[in-house]
Structure formats: C-alpha cells, structure tokens
Design an enzyme around this catalytic site. Structure first.
Site, PDB file in Angstrom:
ATOM      1  CE1 TYR A   1      -4.719  -2.063   4.962  1.00 16.45           C
ATOM      2  CE2 TYR A   1      -3.452  -0.069   4.534  1.00 16.45           C
ATOM      3  CZ  TYR A   1      -4.151  -1.174   4.068  1.00 16.45           C
ATOM      4  OH  TYR A   1      -4.264  -1.382   2.718  1.00 16.45           O
TER       5      TYR A   1
ATOM      6  CB  SER B   1      -0.859   0.010   1.277  1.00 16.13           C
ATOM      7  OG  SER B   1      -1.410   1.297   1.504  1.00 16.13           O
TER       8      SER B   1
HETATM    9  C1  BGC Z   1      -6.223   1.479   1.949  1.00 20.52           C
HETATM   10  C2  BGC Z   1      -7.380   2.315   1.454  1.00 20.52           C
HETATM   11  C3  BGC Z   1      -6.927   3.728   1.167  1.00 20.52           C
HETATM   12  C4  BGC Z   1      -5.670   3.754   0.318  1.00 20.52           C
HETATM   13  C5  BGC Z   1      -5.110   5.160   0.153  1.00 20.52           C
HETATM   14  C6  BGC Z   1      -5.094   1.579   0.969  1.00 20.52           C
HETATM   15  O1  BGC Z   1      -4.032   0.772   1.325  1.00 20.52           O
HETATM   16  O2  BGC Z   1      -6.650   0.133   2.124  1.00 20.52           O
HETATM   17  O3  BGC Z   1      -8.423   2.330   2.417  1.00 20.52           O
HETATM   18  O4  BGC Z   1      -7.949   4.429   0.481  1.00 20.52           O
HETATM   19  O5  BGC Z   1      -4.684   2.929   0.897  1.00 20.52           O
HETATM   20  O6  BGC Z   1      -5.080   5.880   1.352  1.00 20.52           O
END
Ligand code: BGC
Length: 266
Positions: A164, A151
């Site tokens: 996260y 991410s």
């Molecule tokens: C998340 C999303 C978010 C995106 C950008 C991703 O890794 O799961 O919820 O919109 O990152 O912030």
C-alpha cells in the site's frame, strides 16, 4: 466562495463507499454530474446514485475494474455517452491487502499495485487524453482537472502495508510528473493525501474504544476524519478557486504528518 462547478462532469473511481462516495456526493451537491464507478458493491453504488438524485443531482453508476485497461475504456465511454464530456477525474479507487513483508504474497502485492497505482495511471491517462482533445471549453479555466487520492503513506512508511505504501509513494511521483507534463495543456493535476478517515478500509483502527484511543495519539487535532473533510477539499481543488494549484499534495489529516510522537520526545 462560489465554486462554480455547475454542469461539469466528473468520474470518481471507487465511489460506491467511503471517501469516493463522499467526494461524489460533495461534487454533486455543487451541481457536478457524476459517474459513480464501483467494482463489486452494486447495491452501495445504487444507493449513492439514489441519494444524489433525491437531492436534485445527476448521477449514474458504472461497474469497472480500474486495473483493467478495457474496463477503464468502457467506463470512460459510458460517461461520454451519458453526459457528453468530462471535466474532472477523481482517481480514488483503492484497497488494502495487508501482510507482514515476509508473509506478503505476490497476489497481495499485485492486487494493491494493480488497483492503487496502475488503476490510477489508466484512468488518469484516459482522462488526460480527453482533456487534451477538448481543450479549455465553456466549463471553467482549465481544460480538465485530475485529483489523485493518495495517503499520508505517500510519505510515512507503514510496516505491515508495504504494498500500500509503495503504491501511494508511486502515486505521488506519478501525480507530480503528470502535472509537470500536462500543465502546458491547461490540465491541473493534484493529490489529496488523507490521514485516518472513518471508513470501512480502516475499521479495525476505530471500531473499539482502545483502538480509537491508540489511533488518536497519531492525530494532533484530536478526532478521526470524516469523508466530508476530504470531499470539501476535493471540490475546492476541482474549482477555479484552485486554478493556480497544480502538482500539489494537500495533506488532510488532522496533523498526522506532524509526527506527533516527537511532541515530547526526540
Ligand atoms: C489508510 C488507512 C489508515 C490511514 C492512516 C490510509 O491511507 O487506508 O487504513 O488509517 O491511511 O494511517
């Protein structure tokens, strides 16, 4: 570009919906036999399998919680029983359990670390073991390919989502260390770091005009991403066209990593 992925076998974890489903559908369209792994959404998983088969592809659905070692072993076995070998692991399964830092429970912390980080460790380890045993065989130049779904939050700090962001930061270093260790075995390990992709996980950020407008201030390219944007990159990274790429993270984010807030500030 001929990606030449025909008859390769892939497991895509967490592929009943969202980015995982898009990657599975994209790989299947290139002739890859795919294992749709899911945890709870049986119906959605069946739908993805049906869609792939209707398009002439090969797919099975296998239920497994990637945070549990035994279930991961069962997932791998189901794949080998059906398709005989494995060429590609897309470690994609992930979830959010958001809370402010001081309100975050140990359960929320453990759940996200368990699936998003430990889950990737478990599936990548099993895949790497198979790739080492298999060696380079008739399917392509590498003994196997691993794609870790990361991410932009493996770099961009994210208040309210400490579990996260921590997991994704861990995925980045795990991916790079694996890539360093496994290169000698001709196993390529890379990551894709999506920005905002329109899926259920971030529905709150796009399902009303004000939220979407706010979100777009973070995306210089001016649109929210689609699953296909990630699926295309995934297929490329799995192919011999990317044979000299290992240990890399491709940010697929419409420029989110460019910190657009600085365009007229700072
Ligand atoms: C998340 C999303 C978010 C995106 C950008 C991703 O890794 O799961 O919820 O919109 O990152 O912030």
């Amino acid at each position: 570009m001929n990606l030449n992925l025909k008859n390769q076998v892939a497991i895509i974890t967490g592929s009943s919906t969202g980015i995982g489903a898009a990657c599975a559908i994209g790989l299947a369209a290139e002739g890859v036999k795919v294992v749709i792994n899911y945890h709870s959404s049986d119906q959605e998983a069946k739908k993805v399998v049906k869609q792939i088969k209707a398009a002439g592809g090969k797919a099975i659905a296998v239920k497994a919680d990637v945070s549990k070692e035994k279930e991961v072993k069962k997932l791998i076995k189901a794949c080998l029983d059906k398709f005989g070998h494995l060429d590609i692991m897309v470690a994609n399964a992930g979830l959010q359990a958001d809370a402010s830092f001081t309100e975050m429970t140990l359960k929320q912390w453990n759940k996200v670390i368990g699936v998003n980080l430990t889950g990737q460790f478990l599936v990548c380890r099993e895949a790497a073991r198979i790739f080492q045993k298999q060696g380079v065989h008739k399917h392509g130049r590498a003994a196997g390919k691993i794609i870790c779904m990361s991410s932009v939050h493996d770099e961009i700090a994210w208040a309210g989502h400490v579990n996260y962001a921590t997991a994704k930061g861990g995925v980045k270093m795990m991916m790079e260390s694996m890539a360093q260790e496994l290169a000698q075995d001709k196993i390529r390990v890379n990551a894709i770091s999506p920005g905002a992709i329109q899926t259920d996980i971030n529905k709150d950020a796009w399902d009303n005009p004000e939220a979407l407008e706010q979100l777009l201030t973070l995306i210089p390219y001016g649109r929210i991403g689609q699953g296909e944007d990630i699926a295309n990159v995934c297929a490329f990274l799995c192919s011999d066209a990317a044979d000299y790429i290992t240990g890399a993270t491709l940010y697929v984010d419409g420029g989110m990593m460019l910190y657009p807030g600085f365009a007229d500030n700072g």
